[in-house]
Design a protein around this motif. Structure first.
Motif, mmCIF file in Angstrom:
data_model
loop_
_atom_site.group_PDB
_atom_site.id
_atom_site.type_symbol
_atom_site.label_atom_id
_atom_site.label_comp_id
_atom_site.label_asym_id
_atom_site.label_seq_id
_atom_site.Cartn_x
_atom_site.Cartn_y
_atom_site.Cartn_z
ATOM 1 N N PHE A 192 1.846 6.732 -6.742
ATOM 2 C CA PHE A 192 0.723 7.552 -7.200
ATOM 3 C C PHE A 192 1.003 9.037 -6.975
ATOM 4 C CE2 PHE A 192 -3.273 9.789 -6.346
ATOM 5 C CZ PHE A 192 -3.893 9.613 -7.576
ATOM 6 N N LEU A 215 2.360 1.753 -3.491
ATOM 7 C CA LEU A 215 1.357 2.245 -4.445
ATOM 8 C C LEU A 215 1.045 3.711 -4.180
ATOM 9 C CD1 LEU A 215 -1.156 -0.757 -4.633
ATOM 10 C CD2 LEU A 215 0.659 -0.168 -6.259
ATOM 11 N N ASN A 216 0.890 4.059 -2.919
ATOM 12 C CA ASN A 216 0.582 5.436 -2.549
ATOM 13 C C ASN A 216 1.713 6.384 -2.961
ATOM 14 O OD1 ASN A 216 -1.393 7.143 -0.992
ATOM 15 N ND2 ASN A 216 0.468 7.575 0.170
ATOM 16 N N LEU A 220 1.900 3.827 -11.710
ATOM 17 C CA LEU A 220 0.797 2.919 -11.414
ATOM 18 C C LEU A 220 0.034 2.630 -12.687
ATOM 19 C CD1 LEU A 220 -0.954 4.052 -8.099
ATOM 20 C CD2 LEU A 220 0.865 2.405 -8.437
ATOM 21 N N TRP A 236 -7.241 1.139 4.916
ATOM 22 C CA TRP A 236 -6.133 1.868 5.510
ATOM 23 C C TRP A 236 -6.663 2.850 6.559
ATOM 24 C CZ3 TRP A 236 -5.096 7.025 5.971
ATOM 25 C CH2 TRP A 236 -3.863 7.344 6.515
ATOM 26 N N LEU A 238 -5.452 0.770 -5.139
ATOM 27 C CA LEU A 238 -5.127 1.807 -4.155
ATOM 28 C C LEU A 238 -6.414 2.445 -3.645
ATOM 29 C CD1 LEU A 238 -3.094 3.602 -2.632
ATOM 30 C CD2 LEU A 238 -3.012 5.056 -4.675
ATOM 31 N N GLN A 239 -7.295 2.796 -4.548
ATOM 32 C CA GLN A 239 -8.562 3.416 -4.161
ATOM 33 C C GLN A 239 -9.409 2.455 -3.321
ATOM 34 O OE1 GLN A 239 -10.736 4.999 -7.487
ATOM 35 N NE2 GLN A 239 -11.981 6.295 -6.171
ATOM 36 N N ARG A 295 -4.113 1.880 -9.619
ATOM 37 C CA ARG A 295 -4.901 2.991 -9.057
ATOM 38 C C ARG A 295 -6.205 2.472 -8.464
ATOM 39 N NH1 ARG A 295 -2.762 5.225 -13.566
ATOM 40 N NH2 ARG A 295 -4.633 4.916 -14.808
ATOM 41 N N PHE A 336 0.841 -1.196 0.000
ATOM 42 C CA PHE A 336 0.000 0.000 0.000
ATOM 43 C C PHE A 336 0.880 1.251 0.000
ATOM 44 C CE2 PHE A 336 -2.059 3.470 2.217
ATOM 45 C CZ PHE A 336 -3.252 3.591 1.527
#
Length: 151
Positions: free
Chosen positions: A57, A53-54, A106, A121, A114-115, A111, A50
């Protein structure tokens, strides 16, 4: 080593075991990391994934070296953690300005995941903040001070 020397060494090692902040912080990091892992599991991610990815992004076209510096990771560890994300086609890497660099981005699926992971989270984050309360703010400030020492 004679018994007296061995006992002395054992006593010192017990003090290390009971007071070493490096060991305690690493243990705390594992406890908190596991907490995030459990919460992010429904999204199919671990906390470390996570985080990657964050960061990717938020930093489009970041290189491996830049991402390693940003996250205070060595490149070997970062590459090992990126491989599963690339295999799952959540992250794409391509050559940078020269062949020695790789640029990360990404994918559409990255994405989306992640969303999808954000509510999980937020739940984990709320639990950690609620449990640690004001101590988390102080700890964050103190860790920021240590980081500035640039040891």
């Amino acid at each position: 080593m004679n018994k007296e020397s061995n006992d002395r060494l054992k006593g010192i090692c017990r003090k290390v075991e009971n007071s070493c902040m490096g060991m305690r912080v690493r243990r705390a990091a594992r406890v908190v990391g596991n907490y995030y892992d459990v919460h992010l599991k429904p999204a199919g991610l671990k906390g470390t994934q996570f985080t990657l990815l964050n960061a990717i992004f938020l930093n489009p076209s970041i290189t491996i070296t830049q991402l390693a510096d940003l996250l205070l990771l060595n490149r070997t560890t970062l590459n090992r953690n990126l491989k599963p994300l690339e295999r799952q086609e959540l992250v794409r890497s391509s050559p940078g300005k020269d062949q020695r660099t790789r640029v990360l981005e990404l994918t559409h699926e990255g994405r989306s995941i992640l969303q999808r992971a954000l509510p999980f989270w937020l739940e984990a984050q709320s639990g950690v903040v609620e449990t640690l309360g004001i101590r988390i703010q102080r700890l964050t400030e103190d860790l920021n001070q240590l980081e500035k020492l640039d040891i």
